[in-house]
Each structure stands twice: as C-alpha cells, then as structure tokens.
Scaffold this active site. Structure first.
Site, PDB file in Angstrom:
ATOM      1  N   SER A  65      25.202  39.236  41.947  1.00 43.87           N
ATOM      2  CA  SER A  65      25.608  38.733  43.184  1.00 43.87           C
ATOM      3  C   SER A  65      25.738  39.627  44.314  1.00 43.87           C
ATOM      4  O   SER A  65      24.979  40.606  44.762  1.00 43.87           O
ATOM      5  CB  SER A  65      26.775  37.612  42.994  1.00 43.87           C
ATOM      6  N   ASP A 286      22.894  32.688  46.626  1.00 45.57           N
ATOM      7  CA  ASP A 286      23.654  31.208  46.287  1.00 45.57           C
ATOM      8  C   ASP A 286      24.895  30.944  47.128  1.00 45.57           C
ATOM      9  O   ASP A 286      25.851  30.129  47.145  1.00 45.57           O
ATOM     10  CB  ASP A 286      24.222  31.170  44.887  1.00 45.57           C
ATOM     11  N   ALA A 504      45.881  35.139  40.177  1.00 42.44           N
ATOM     12  CA  ALA A 504      45.010  36.430  39.729  1.00 42.44           C
ATOM     13  C   ALA A 504      43.644  36.315  40.095  1.00 42.44           C
ATOM     14  O   ALA A 504      43.096  34.905  39.676  1.00 42.44           O
ATOM     15  CB  ALA A 504      45.357  36.425  38.265  1.00 42.44           C
ATOM     16  N   SER A 505      42.832  37.290  40.206  1.00 41.92           N
ATOM     17  CA  SER A 505      41.498  37.248  40.663  1.00 41.92           C
ATOM     18  C   SER A 505      40.851  37.008  38.989  1.00 41.92           C
ATOM     19  O   SER A 505      41.311  37.432  38.130  1.00 41.92           O
ATOM     20  CB  SER A 505      41.023  38.537  41.283  1.00 41.92           C
ATOM     21  N   GLY A 506      39.879  36.191  39.236  1.00 41.54           N
ATOM     22  CA  GLY A 506      39.172  36.056  37.838  1.00 41.54           C
ATOM     23  C   GLY A 506      37.886  36.962  37.687  1.00 41.54           C
ATOM     24  O   GLY A 506      37.151  37.108  36.630  1.00 41.54           O
TER      25      GLY A 506
HETATM   26  C1  16G Z   1      33.035  33.746  41.258  1.00 40.75           C
HETATM   27  C2  16G Z   1      32.867  32.687  41.384  1.00 40.75           C
HETATM   28  C3  16G Z   1      32.979  32.024  42.891  1.00 40.75           C
HETATM   29  C4  16G Z   1      34.689  32.445  43.059  1.00 40.75           C
HETATM   30  C5  16G Z   1      34.714  33.843  43.062  1.00 40.75           C
HETATM   31  C6  16G Z   1      36.322  33.893  42.945  1.00 40.75           C
HETATM   32  C7  16G Z   1      30.899  31.246  40.603  1.00 40.75           C
HETATM   33  C8  16G Z   1      29.377  31.175  40.444  1.00 40.75           C
HETATM   34  N1  16G Z   1      31.296  32.233  41.252  1.00 40.75           N
HETATM   35  O1  16G Z   1      32.237  34.816  42.106  1.00 40.75           O
HETATM   36  O2  16G Z   1      32.663  30.686  42.789  1.00 40.75           O
HETATM   37  O3  16G Z   1      34.609  32.101  44.479  1.00 40.75           O
HETATM   38  O4  16G Z   1      34.508  34.167  41.634  1.00 40.75           O
HETATM   39  O5  16G Z   1      36.700  35.278  42.629  1.00 40.75           O
HETATM   40  O6  16G Z   1      31.565  30.482  40.007  1.00 40.75           O
HETATM   41  P1  16G Z   1      38.070  35.784  42.323  1.00 40.75           P
HETATM   42  O7  16G Z   1      38.627  35.083  41.059  1.00 40.75           O
HETATM   43  O8  16G Z   1      37.703  37.275  42.164  1.00 40.75           O
HETATM   44  O9  16G Z   1      38.950  35.383  43.413  1.00 40.75           O
HETATM   45 MG    MG Z   2      26.132  35.037  44.731  1.00 43.35          MG
END
Ligand code: 16G
Ligand code: MG
Length: 540
Positions: A65, A286, A504-506
């Site tokens: 992405s 996307d 926490a960031s994912g």
């Molecule tokens: C991923 C997710 C997005 C979310 C982002 C948050 C999908 C396809 N992508 O890119 O929706 O906004 O993670 O990131 O679900 P973070 O947890 O680092 O804040």
């Molecule tokens: Mg994307």
C-alpha cells in the site's frame, strides 16, 4: 497430502527466523526481504481456506500500500471479496511462524484435521500484485505452495487491491443470480464506466480533475479505465499525475493519499495551480483524498470523513425522493479518528445514526453490513458504501409513483453498481464523488462549506512496550495500563470541545495519540500533553 512435496517446496522459500510474524490489519507487511517464506506459507493457508469453503476461490494480494518501495505485504481475500475471516488470521500467524519445514507440514495437516478439510478436494486461488518489483518473486513463492498442494491457480499479475477483491467476487458469483461482473480487468472498467454514465443521468462534471496516483498501480489502471470512458458524455476530464511506475523508488515518495493526509498539504510536484481540483490515491489505490489550493487561504483537504458525509447526505436525499424513507435503514460507520464535527453533522444535520468501530477496514465493513445502506469511511480515505441485496432489489422492483421517484430509484440502482461492494476502491469512490458533485452542482469549496472541521493533531509516540496499551469502547478509551486513561481524562477536561485518545498502532511499533479541540493551538497542546502521559506509562 503430499507431505514431501510441501517440505521440498518450502525449502526453496525459507522464512527468516527470529522475526515475529503476525497477520495484522493489513495482512503480513514488512521489508520485502523477509517475505519470501511468508508468501509461500500464505499460499498454503489460502489453499486450505479454499478447500474449507467447498472449493470457492480465495484471493491473495501482494502489496504494501502506502509503505516505502522496499516493503511489501501479503493479504488474503475471502470469496465474496471481503477480508479474511478473523479466526483464520490466527491460523495464518501460526502457519507462518512454524520454525521448521517439517513442523510447517505437520501444522498444515493438523489444521486440515481439526477443521475437517478434505485435502483431496479441489481448491482455487487467484493472485494480484502492485507495481513493486519484489512482487514478482513473492508471486513465485505463492505459486510454488499452490503447486505443492495441487491447487488451481491464476495469476492476474498487476492489479489494484480493489480490483483483486472485485475479481475474487466475480469468480465466485459467476453464473449465479448474484453475479458481480465479468471476470476480467476489462470487465471491471466496463462495469464502472457504464455505471458512471447511468449515475450521472445526463449531468456533466465541470472542471478538470488532476489525480495524484502516488506513482503506484493506480496510475496505469486509471489510464486504462479512461480508455473505456467517453469524456464527451460525462464532462469528466482527468489529468493523471504521479504515475511513474518505471522507477520503483518513487512509489509513495512525497505524493499519494497518505502523504497528503498526514502532512496536510498537497504533493510538492506537480504543483497544483490555485483553484484546481485535485485528488490523491495511495500506492494500491484503496484510499482517496480530495483537495484544492486556495489562492487566499491555502491548502484545503476533503478526507474520508468528508467523502462519507457527502455520500450519506446524497443517498439520504435520494431515499426521500424515492419514497423509501423509513423503509430501508441507512447508517454511517466511522472510527475514533473521525473528526468530531463530521460525526455531529451526520447525527444532527443528516439525522442518521453513526456507529464507531475499532480502526481497520474489516471492522467498519462488518458493521456496515448490518444496514440496508452502510456508508463507511476511515478519515484516512479508506471506505465505500455497501448496499444490501434487499436494498438493491427494492431499487429495481419498487413501482415509482412519479418521474422524480423513478429518477431517484434509477440513480440509486446505478450507484450500487458504481460503488465497489467488496472493499473501498479509490477509483470507484472518485467516480462516486464526481457523480454527487455533478448532481448537486457543487465545487469542492461548496462541499467544504457543509461544516467546519475541529482542529486536530495526530502524534506518533515511541514507547518501550506498545502492548501495554489496551483499549475499550472502540478504541476511544484505554483499559490498560491502569491509571493512564484517568490522567488523559483529567487533561482533556481543561479544553473546550476537546477529545483525545491513545492506542497502540497495528502496523508500527509505536502508539498513536489523536486530539481535537476548539482551536489549533489547543489541539496541538492537548496532543502533546497526552503524548507525554502515554510515554510515561509506556515502559522502558
Ligand atoms: C491498516 C488498515 C487501515 C488502518 C491502518 C491503521 C486495512 C486494509 N488497512 O493500514 O484501515 O487505518 O492500518 O494503522 O484495514 P495503525 O494501526 O498503524 O494506526
Ligand atoms: Mg492502501
């Protein structure tokens, strides 16, 4: 199962040991060097998933992405084009982390046994990848897993993420009453363009639209779509910008939806002329963000919250005009990152319900499914509008009582074809926005005038251990570490119209803090204070 075949093939695609691999919100995503074994193992899992679902086709998308060009990622798509079922995310994680080739083969067999999967039944997987050069070798790893498990496989080569989701659903619905479309990339373009014509209902788009494609896959794909589009019919005049996919290093570099949203400014190149209409896609097309640069007031951004409010207001009007008010339910789904002003606008002005879910497309998508029309967008530009089969049926079968009702029903029907039903799709969302603006006769400035955003700030905080931070209430509050939320609450209380949360960031090894307040300086100050609290509780 041919255990030896799996072990032999796996030996060609080692994982890098000592790395904790986790199927997260975006599948597996990291430096491409670490992903060869991961792609192979994802191949094994998708083969199992297809067989578990009676041979329906599973999609695998290879993309990172908006990440830098050196990264890549692998993500699994379920048969209707939605994200992999949550329970299977943990199987994916376990399979990828198997320490040896033999243990991998054993775990594969164990999963088949516990999930009662007949390994001799047919299975089918399709794949797509973005323009990253590393995608080519990762597809080979995936193909080797599918060959070792005798799974039918089609490589659709370079695609946007939403195109792969579209194709997955098309294959699985082909020949049924719910057939989603022709199983080809050209079928996707034809479907979108035809629905775009129908949605406009003779109206014309005004003003050139420059599209910053992040130097990613969206560039060539948008150009391809435009070959199927007759601008004399619609007035849509698109200028495709930042579409250099021949130099991999420029992907997402100083351009694209993520750059625009996080920096809150236009890409430095090409320089938007004052007043021009602009939008940006991200690296796999996307995410979508609109903006313009005003000669007096400067840059103005219309993000995912704005797209959600625009779509919800237009669809709610069409509902009233079609005489469907009260008959079908419309809902708007947001995350905690949605600007408070957008939530207020939807609830108070549009009089529609708002649901808040945790971050990540799968959560919003799931919640949107419980409405006849579910409008879901993350502020960062991911999102779409879902129409239930009941809603689509009603648009087609309701007997119109007037020409105005007929017009509204036909517009709704066309929108349901225009808007990608499998996942947020920047190209499809862009055409939707253009349709709505043409219907309303609005410029970007008119759109921006609907409400004023609360000033906000997002801060990334490095902590010793991000896993200490656990949330509740759709990520709006911390349940752990104990005491941290109380301190945040005490801090927020001191500001007007303020809100702040930490999670926490994912996708990164850090926490994120969001704050909004009545003024820019208050939002900044609050964000910094909450960040300091998070840092204090974040461990060594
Ligand atoms: C991923 C997710 C997005 C979310 C982002 C948050 C999908 C396809 N992508 O890119 O929706 O906004 O993670 O990131 O679900 P973070 O947890 O680092 O804040
Ligand atoms: Mg994307």
């Amino acid at each position: 199962m041919d255990r030896d075949a799996i072990i032999a093939a796996s030996k060609k695609h080692d994982i890098v040991s000592g790395k904790p691999y986790k199927y997260g919100t975006a599948g597996f995503r990291m430096s491409a060097d670490l992903l060869d074994g991961v792609a192979f193992r994802v191949g094994l899992l998708s083969a199992l998933r297809s067989r578990k679902l009676s041979g329906q086709t599973i999609g695998v998308m290879i993309t990172a992405s908006h990440n830098p060009a050196v990264d890549n990622g692998v993500k699994i798509v379920d048969p209707m084009g939605d994200m992999l079922e949550q329970e299977w995310e943990s199987y994916a994680t376990s399979l990828v982390n198997a320490p040896t080739h033999e243990e991998l083969a054993d775990y594969y067999q164990k999963l088949a046994d516990t999930l009662k999967i007949d390994l001799s039944s047919p299975g089918k997987v399709i794949a797509g990848r973005d323009t990253r050069p590393s995608g080519i070798t990762l597809v080979t790893a995936l193909a080797d897993a599918l060959a070792a498990t005798k799974t039918e496989y089609i490589d659709f080569k370079i695609l946007t993420t939403p195109q792969l989701h579209y194709l997955t659903r098309c294959i699985n619905t082909a020949g049924t009453p719910g057939a989603y479309g022709e199983v080809s990339e050209v079928g996707y373009y034809k479907k979108l363009v035809e629905a775009f014509y129908r949605s406009l209902r003779g109206r014309k788009v005004t003003g050139t639209l420059s599209v910053d494609c992040a130097n990613g896959v969206g560039g060539p794909k948008l150009s391809e779509l435009l070959k199927h589009h007759d601008s004399t019919k619609t007035g849509l005049d698109v200028k495709v910008c930042n579409d250099d996919v021949l130099r991999p290093e420029v992907l997402n570099l100083d351009c694209g939806a993520d750059f625009v949203k996080t920096r809150q400014r236009a890409p430095p190149s090409p320089k938007p002329a004052p007043g021009d209409r602009w939008c940006s896609l991200d690296g796999d097309a996307d995410r979508l963000i609109y903006y313009w640069v005003d000669p007096d007031t400067g840059f103005f951004m219309l993000d995912g919250d704005r797209i959600a409010t625009l779509a919800a207001s237009f669809i709610a009007d069409l509902f009233r005009n079609a005489g469907l008010d009260g008959q079908l339910r419309i809902g708007v789904i947001q995350t905690a990152y949605a600007n408070g002003a957008s939530t207020k606008y939807v609830e108070q002005h549009l009089q529609l319900p708002v649901v808040c879910t945790p971050t990540g497309v799968k959560h919003l998508h799931h919640a949107a499914c419980s409405y006849d029309i579910g409008v879901y967008f993350e502020a960062n530009g991911h999102g779409t509008v879902l129409f239930s089969p009941d809603a689509v049926q009603t648009f087609k079968t309701k007997e119109p009582q007037s020409p105005a009702q007929k017009d509204a029903l036909e517009t709704l029907s066309a929108l349901a074809d225009l808007i990608n039903q499998t996942v947020g799709d920047a190209i499809s969302d862009m055409l939707m926005v253009e349709v709505i603006l043409a219907h309303k006769g609005w410029s970007l400035r008119d759109w921006a005038m609907t409400y004023s955003d609360l000033p906000n700030r997002l801060v990334r905080v490095e902590v010793g251990n991000k896993d200490l931070f656990q949330t509740t209430d759709a990520e709006r509050k911390l349940s752990h570490p104990a005491g941290c939320q109380d301190e945040i609450d005490q801090c927020v209380k001191k500001y007007t119209n303020a809100r702040s949360f930490a999670r926490a960031s994912g996708t990164e090894n850090a926490c994120r803090v969001y704050a909004e307040a009545a003024t820019r300086s208050e939002a900044d100050e609050l964000a910094n204070k909450v960040a300091a609290i998070v840092k204090k509780y974040g461990g060594e």
